[in-house]
Design a protein around this motif. Structure first.
Motif: not given
Length: 295
Positions: A145-146, A162, A168, A177-180, A199, A202-203
């Protein structure tokens, strides 16, 4: 896409009760909290996960028809003292996810506040690849998570490395991977739609939380916020009660090919304090997002 929520907002409730309520309201998925005891955000008991726990959780999801989108354990994997313990529990989350057919485990990059950003990134480049490999060998992706996590740094600097698209890109090279979560981008002055669009591939998971800008307060504190313990210039709300244009956010995800779960992360203090108040907040989020996610 499917609409769900993160169970951490209901720490005192049983997972079976949460799941039945979620299904009755029309939610389609749950992101389930998996912190170790004595933390009460442990709706999946990862630290004592065995066949009986696997059967208990599996039965809940089978009976309600909900999807288990992720196991949530958001801690500091680079903590100078507790990092190894955090990483060990993260592996247990991966094992539980694999046993339950859950595609992702969510966490933070974190940081050691005693080191420079560059030194933290070098350390993360050693810590995370083995964790990513461990997860992928079991059919699970680790998603980050960002969130900024300013509270993890004594001077309020970012405690989770992040938080921006620049970072990212770096963490994708490690296999993460990204938890947006668009709410944190608003609080950094970043356009959440423009940031996400390059991106989307990549989410692997999405969290839905809103950000309300408090009028006039930034003129007192500035962009970096207060140093006095006072409330800052923004606060988190459930989707629909903040600044985010969810039509644009969900549209960008859809256009980029995202077809996973959008999970409401309820951190709205206005709608907190009891199960009923939290459920009211989740209901507002559901009403805001339902037609967008399913459209």
């Amino acid at each position: 896409m499917k609409l769900g929520f993160l169970t951490a907002c209901l720490p005192g409730d049983d997972l079976a009760d949460i799941a039945r309520w979620a299904a009755d309201q029309g939610f389609e998925a749950l992101e389930v909290a998996g912190w170790p005891s004595p933390d009460d955000r442990n709706h999946i008991r990862v630290d004592t996960f065995d066949q009986a726990e696997q059967e208990r959780v599996g039965r809940i999801f089978a009976e309600t028809g909900l999807a288990l989108s992720s196991i949530a354990y958001y801690e500091n994997n680079l903590h100078p003292q507790a990092g190894e313990q955090v990483n060990a529990h993260l592996r247990r989350c991966v094992d539980a996810a694999a046993a339950l057919g859950c595609p992702t485990v969510g966490t933070f990059v974190g940081r050691d506040p005693g080191l420079s950003v560059r030194d933290n990134l070098d350390r993360a480049a050693r810590v995370f690849p083995p964790l990513v490999a461990y997860a992928r060998d079991r059919g699970v992706e680790i998603v980050i998570e960002n969130c900024v996590m300013k509270s993890w740094h004594p001077d309020g600097y970012p405690g989770n490395l992040a938080y921006s698209p620049e970072l990212w890109e770096w963490m994708f090279t490690l296999g993460l991977k990204l938890n947006y979560d668009p709410s944190h981008l608003v609080a950094l002055g970043i356009d959440p739609v423009a940031a996400a669009m390059p991106y989307v591939s990549e989410i692997a998971h999405v969290q839905a939380k809103d950000t309300e800008i408090l009028p006039g307060t930034i003129n007192r504190f500035g962009f970096y916020g207060p140093i006095s313990g006072e409330k800052g210039w923004y606060r988190f709300r459930v989707p629909g009660l903040g600044q985010i244009d969810w039509r644009m956010v969900i549209g960008a995800l859809r256009e980029g090919g995202y077809d996973g779960v959008v999970s409401v992360e309820h951190e709205d203090h206005v709608h907190s304090g009891s199960t009923e108040r939290v459920q009211t907040g989740l209901g507002i989020a559901y009403g805001t997002l339902r037609h967008l996610v399913r459209g």
